[in-house]
Design a protein around this motif. Structure first.
Motif, PDB file in Angstrom:
ATOM      1  N   ALA A  85     -31.882  13.483  19.683  1.00  0.00           N
ATOM      2  CA  ALA A  85     -33.109  14.273  19.826  1.00  0.00           C
ATOM      3  C   ALA A  85     -33.419  14.606  21.276  1.00  0.00           C
ATOM      4  O   ALA A  85     -34.423  15.260  21.564  1.00  0.00           O
ATOM      5  CB  ALA A  85     -34.282  13.506  19.208  1.00  0.00           C
ATOM      6  N   SER A  86     -32.560  14.167  22.185  1.00  0.00           N
ATOM      7  CA  SER A  86     -32.800  14.392  23.611  1.00  0.00           C
ATOM      8  C   SER A  86     -32.726  15.869  23.953  1.00  0.00           C
ATOM      9  O   SER A  86     -31.786  16.575  23.555  1.00  0.00           O
ATOM     10  CB  SER A  86     -31.749  13.617  24.436  1.00  0.00           C
ATOM     11  OG  SER A  86     -31.747  14.052  25.773  1.00  0.00           O
ATOM     12  N   GLU A  87     -33.699  16.346  24.696  1.00  0.00           N
ATOM     13  CA  GLU A  87     -33.695  17.741  25.136  1.00  0.00           C
ATOM     14  C   GLU A  87     -32.529  17.989  26.091  1.00  0.00           C
ATOM     15  O   GLU A  87     -31.960  19.093  26.122  1.00  0.00           O
ATOM     16  CB  GLU A  87     -35.019  18.090  25.808  1.00  0.00           C
ATOM     17  CG  GLU A  87     -35.094  19.505  26.361  1.00  0.00           C
ATOM     18  CD  GLU A  87     -34.849  20.574  25.290  1.00  0.00           C
ATOM     19  OE1 GLU A  87     -34.360  21.665  25.657  1.00  0.00           O
ATOM     20  OE2 GLU A  87     -35.124  20.309  24.105  1.00  0.00           O
ATOM     21  N   ASN A  90     -29.543  18.564  23.702  1.00  0.00           N
ATOM     22  CA  ASN A  90     -29.679  19.820  22.971  1.00  0.00           C
ATOM     23  C   ASN A  90     -29.590  21.022  23.893  1.00  0.00           C
ATOM     24  O   ASN A  90     -29.062  22.074  23.515  1.00  0.00           O
ATOM     25  CB  ASN A  90     -30.998  19.821  22.193  1.00  0.00           C
ATOM     26  CG  ASN A  90     -30.924  18.970  20.943  1.00  0.00           C
ATOM     27  OD1 ASN A  90     -30.442  19.410  19.908  1.00  0.00           O
ATOM     28  ND2 ASN A  90     -31.407  17.740  21.031  1.00  0.00           N
ATOM     29  N   SER A  91     -30.098  20.876  25.104  1.00  0.00           N
ATOM     30  CA  SER A  91     -29.966  21.951  26.082  1.00  0.00           C
ATOM     31  C   SER A  91     -28.500  22.179  26.426  1.00  0.00           C
ATOM     32  O   SER A  91     -28.047  23.320  26.590  1.00  0.00           O
ATOM     33  CB  SER A  91     -30.762  21.607  27.342  1.00  0.00           C
ATOM     34  OG  SER A  91     -30.575  22.589  28.343  1.00  0.00           O
ATOM     35  N   ARG A  94     -26.844  24.143  23.601  1.00  0.00           N
ATOM     36  CA  ARG A  94     -27.195  25.567  23.635  1.00  0.00           C
ATOM     37  C   ARG A  94     -26.416  26.293  24.739  1.00  0.00           C
ATOM     38  O   ARG A  94     -25.852  27.362  24.515  1.00  0.00           O
ATOM     39  CB  ARG A  94     -28.697  25.725  23.857  1.00  0.00           C
ATOM     40  CG  ARG A  94     -29.555  25.245  22.697  1.00  0.00           C
ATOM     41  CD  ARG A  94     -30.998  25.718  22.842  1.00  0.00           C
ATOM     42  NE  ARG A  94     -31.663  25.142  24.011  1.00  0.00           N
ATOM     43  CZ  ARG A  94     -32.369  24.013  23.981  1.00  0.00           C
ATOM     44  NH1 ARG A  94     -32.456  23.318  22.851  1.00  0.00           N
ATOM     45  NH2 ARG A  94     -32.968  23.559  25.067  1.00  0.00           N
ATOM     46  N   GLN A 129     -32.081  29.715  18.578  1.00  0.00           N
ATOM     47  CA  GLN A 129     -31.406  28.805  17.664  1.00  0.00           C
ATOM     48  C   GLN A 129     -31.685  29.196  16.217  1.00  0.00           C
ATOM     49  O   GLN A 129     -32.454  30.122  15.933  1.00  0.00           O
ATOM     50  CB  GLN A 129     -31.850  27.371  17.933  1.00  0.00           C
ATOM     51  CG  GLN A 129     -31.400  26.861  19.293  1.00  0.00           C
ATOM     52  CD  GLN A 129     -31.860  25.447  19.563  1.00  0.00           C
ATOM     53  OE1 GLN A 129     -32.761  25.213  20.365  1.00  0.00           O
ATOM     54  NE2 GLN A 129     -31.248  24.477  18.894  1.00  0.00           N
ATOM     55  N   PHE A 171     -28.977  23.275  15.880  1.00  0.00           N
ATOM     56  CA  PHE A 171     -28.706  23.497  17.298  1.00  0.00           C
ATOM     57  C   PHE A 171     -27.911  24.769  17.552  1.00  0.00           C
ATOM     58  O   PHE A 171     -27.745  25.187  18.697  1.00  0.00           O
ATOM     59  CB  PHE A 171     -27.933  22.311  17.885  1.00  0.00           C
ATOM     60  CG  PHE A 171     -26.525  22.197  17.362  1.00  0.00           C
ATOM     61  CD1 PHE A 171     -25.487  22.898  17.953  1.00  0.00           C
ATOM     62  CD2 PHE A 171     -26.241  21.393  16.275  1.00  0.00           C
ATOM     63  CE1 PHE A 171     -24.194  22.800  17.471  1.00  0.00           C
ATOM     64  CE2 PHE A 171     -24.955  21.283  15.788  1.00  0.00           C
ATOM     65  CZ  PHE A 171     -23.931  21.996  16.389  1.00  0.00           C
ATOM     66  N   ARG A 388     -41.425  25.282  19.305  1.00  0.00           N
ATOM     67  CA  ARG A 388     -40.954  24.879  20.617  1.00  0.00           C
ATOM     68  C   ARG A 388     -42.115  24.340  21.455  1.00  0.00           C
ATOM     69  O   ARG A 388     -43.270  24.732  21.278  1.00  0.00           O
ATOM     70  CB  ARG A 388     -40.360  26.095  21.330  1.00  0.00           C
ATOM     71  CG  ARG A 388     -39.127  26.628  20.629  1.00  0.00           C
ATOM     72  CD  ARG A 388     -37.908  25.809  21.040  1.00  0.00           C
ATOM     73  NE  ARG A 388     -36.728  26.355  20.403  1.00  0.00           N
ATOM     74  CZ  ARG A 388     -36.246  25.932  19.266  1.00  0.00           C
ATOM     75  NH1 ARG A 388     -36.836  24.964  18.627  1.00  0.00           N
ATOM     76  NH2 ARG A 388     -35.164  26.466  18.752  1.00  0.00           N
ATOM     77  N   HIS A 389     -41.806  23.436  22.349  1.00  0.00           N
ATOM     78  CA  HIS A 389     -42.837  22.909  23.241  1.00  0.00           C
ATOM     79  C   HIS A 389     -43.449  24.021  24.086  1.00  0.00           C
ATOM     80  O   HIS A 389     -44.621  23.991  24.428  1.00  0.00           O
ATOM     81  CB  HIS A 389     -42.240  21.832  24.153  1.00  0.00           C
ATOM     82  CG  HIS A 389     -41.837  20.598  23.395  1.00  0.00           C
ATOM     83  ND1 HIS A 389     -42.730  19.837  22.687  1.00  0.00           N
ATOM     84  CD2 HIS A 389     -40.619  20.005  23.249  1.00  0.00           C
ATOM     85  CE1 HIS A 389     -42.100  18.804  22.127  1.00  0.00           C
ATOM     86  NE2 HIS A 389     -40.816  18.895  22.457  1.00  0.00           N
ATOM     87  N   ASN A 390     -42.630  25.018  24.425  1.00  0.00           N
ATOM     88  CA  ASN A 390     -43.142  26.114  25.251  1.00  0.00           C
ATOM     89  C   ASN A 390     -43.642  27.280  24.406  1.00  0.00           C
ATOM     90  O   ASN A 390     -43.891  28.358  24.916  1.00  0.00           O
ATOM     91  CB  ASN A 390     -42.050  26.610  26.215  1.00  0.00           C
ATOM     92  CG  ASN A 390     -40.808  27.082  25.477  1.00  0.00           C
ATOM     93  OD1 ASN A 390     -40.702  26.931  24.261  1.00  0.00           O
ATOM     94  ND2 ASN A 390     -39.872  27.651  26.224  1.00  0.00           N
TER      95      ASN A 390
END
Length: 461
Positions: A85-87, A90-91, A94, A129, A171, A388-390
């Motif tokens: 689950a780490s950003e 996952n970053s 992507r 995604q 992802f 998304r967080h953003n």
């Protein structure tokens, strides 16, 4: 979150030797910096050891060996509930997809197909995604948020029946996945993602959901995935003519193989090695139509609740240390799905399927188990899309209606009759996971444990 069995087949598509070397070098270089960052955030004892890099030129056999090592490392990180689950991780996934295919972030138009062949064009970013694209399609069709979780996006290769390659993972970047294949026969298709037909009632309460489910049901009948006799066909066509979509679906629910996904013909070692088989997934089982060496056709089903564990293995056939299936600039990877099945009380047997669609089969099994466990715990598959967080990016699109499919064609009288392979077996609940002694086991530790064994009693099997 379930991570697919073959990491590279998802991120990078088909194999070519030169790109593979580039991919490995690129990923190794990036990962040399990423593990320290993860260790700093989650602790030094959490991150597994990264496979060492070789400085010499890689042969095709060594490329395959390094691919397996890196893939297992990725699997180990992804399957960890914290690291997965780490950003940071996952970053990395992507960026790896975009950079490997050299696709910059920009706004594009992606065609997503419905089961009736209708195209839905959505404006997205190349870096969006799967859930972003799914949300865009739902917005375009007018599908409410509370029903989005009932549907998924699939990568499909067009043909007479349509070959399901895999379900697009969370992802994944759908635009990158389909573009990297460089083949117009591959499309992204919207289809329901659940197995229990009881959930159809939730979907049919909404007009758009009803139309999507109706279009999929008609399509599955036309391609022969749902078996229909002449009288049933007459009744279905009559309901179509009346515009009775709900009644049409209700009748279809009573038919054999409703809600199943049918795979391309492949090879199995059951009931004996080298048998040709057509595998279908649905109703919490894998259904086999097997052609025996004497040309006799038989049918049998393997219930997911009787599968102790399963695994997907990938390999490149080797001859004298060289990848024998490697042509000029290309390597063909062999995929196998193997599951350990409870044949009778206290008797387990490994069954192997050799198929390019092995990953999709495994994803089907995992989603069946997940759905069973959610249902067993009293939960629901109904869910809202994660934001998304953003903040999610909404690009304005005019809405598009789901077109009604044409009336059913005449039924196919040439469908073969099949014989039941075996009678119902005694039900026994097993717990834990054993290690296989299969001779073709590449990695004895890469198992998918079936938690349905722990949560479902004998009466449910």
């Amino acid at each position: 979150m379930h991570f697919p069995d073959s990491f590279f087949s998802v991120l990078f598509g088909s194999w070519t030797l030169a790109p593979v070397k580039h991919i490995l070098l690129n990923l190794w270089a990036k990962w040399l910096f990423l593990p320290p960052q993860i260790k700093k955030e989650y602790g030094s004892n959490v991150v597994p050891s990264f496979p060492p890099k070789k400085i010499f030129t890689l042969t095709p056999a060594e490329v395959e060996q390094r691919r397996e090592q890196l893939e297992k490392y990725m699997q180990a990180v992804r399957q960890d509930p914290v690291l997965g689950a780490s950003e940071l991780f996952n970053s990395f996934l992507r960026k790896a997809q975009q950079e490997t295919q050299q696709i910059p972030t920009e706004e594009v138009q992606l065609e997503v197909y419905l089961s009736n062949g209708q195209k839905v064009k959505v404006n997205i970013l190349t870096s969006d995604q799967t859930e972003d694209v799914l949300e865009a399609v739902a917005l375009k069709l007018g599908l409410p948020d509370e029903l989005v979780g009932y549907f998924s996006l699939f990568l499909v290769r067009e043909g007479s029946d349509g070959s399901f390659v895999r379900k697009l993972q969370e992802f994944e970047l759908p635009y990158v996945s389909v573009t990297s294949l460089q083949n117009p026969d591959y499309h992204v298709v919207l289809r329901k993602s659940y197995w229990d037909s009881a959930y159809d009632s939730d979907v049919m309460e909404n007009r758009v959901g009803l139309n999507l489910l109706y279009a999929q049901t008609v399509s599955d009948i036309e391609r022969g995935w749902i078996l229909v006799n002449k009288e049933q066909h007459r009744q279905l066509k009559s309901l179509q003519e009346k515009g009775s979509k709900k009644e049409f679906i209700r009748l279809a629910q009573t038919l054999k193989y409703f809600g199943y996904i049918k795979f391309d013909p492949c090879i199995t070692d059951f009931p004996e090695k080298g048998c040709h088989v057509i595998v279908s997934a649905g109703n919490n089982e894998l259904n086999f139509h097997v052609k025996l060496p004497n040309d006799q056709m038989k049918e049998g089903s393997f219930k997911v609740t009787r599968m102790r564990c399963w695994r997907v293995t990938s390999s490149v056939p080797m001859a004298n240390g060289t990848a024998s299936s490697c042509g000029p600039g290309r390597c063909e990877v062999k995929l196998e799905l193997a599951f350990e099945y409870l044949m009778s009380k206290d008797r387990l047997q490994w069954v192997t399927i050799t198929s390019p669609q092995a990953i999709m089969m495994s994803i089907c099994l995992q989603s069946m188990v997940d759905e069973l466990m959610v249902k067993k715990s009293g939960g629901s598959i109904k869910k809202m899309l994660k934001k998304r967080h953003n903040g999610a990016i909404h690009r304005s699109d005019s809405q598009q209606a789901v077109k009604s499919p044409p009336l059913l064609d005449s039924p196919d009288p040439s469908r073969e009759q099949v014989v039941k392979l075996s009678s119902k077996l005694t039900s026994v609940t097993l717990r834990g996971i054993s290690t296989s002694s299969s001779s073709n086991d590449i990695s004895g530790n890469d198992f998918h444990g079936n938690y349905a064994f722990e949560g479902i009693g004998d009466d449910d099997l």
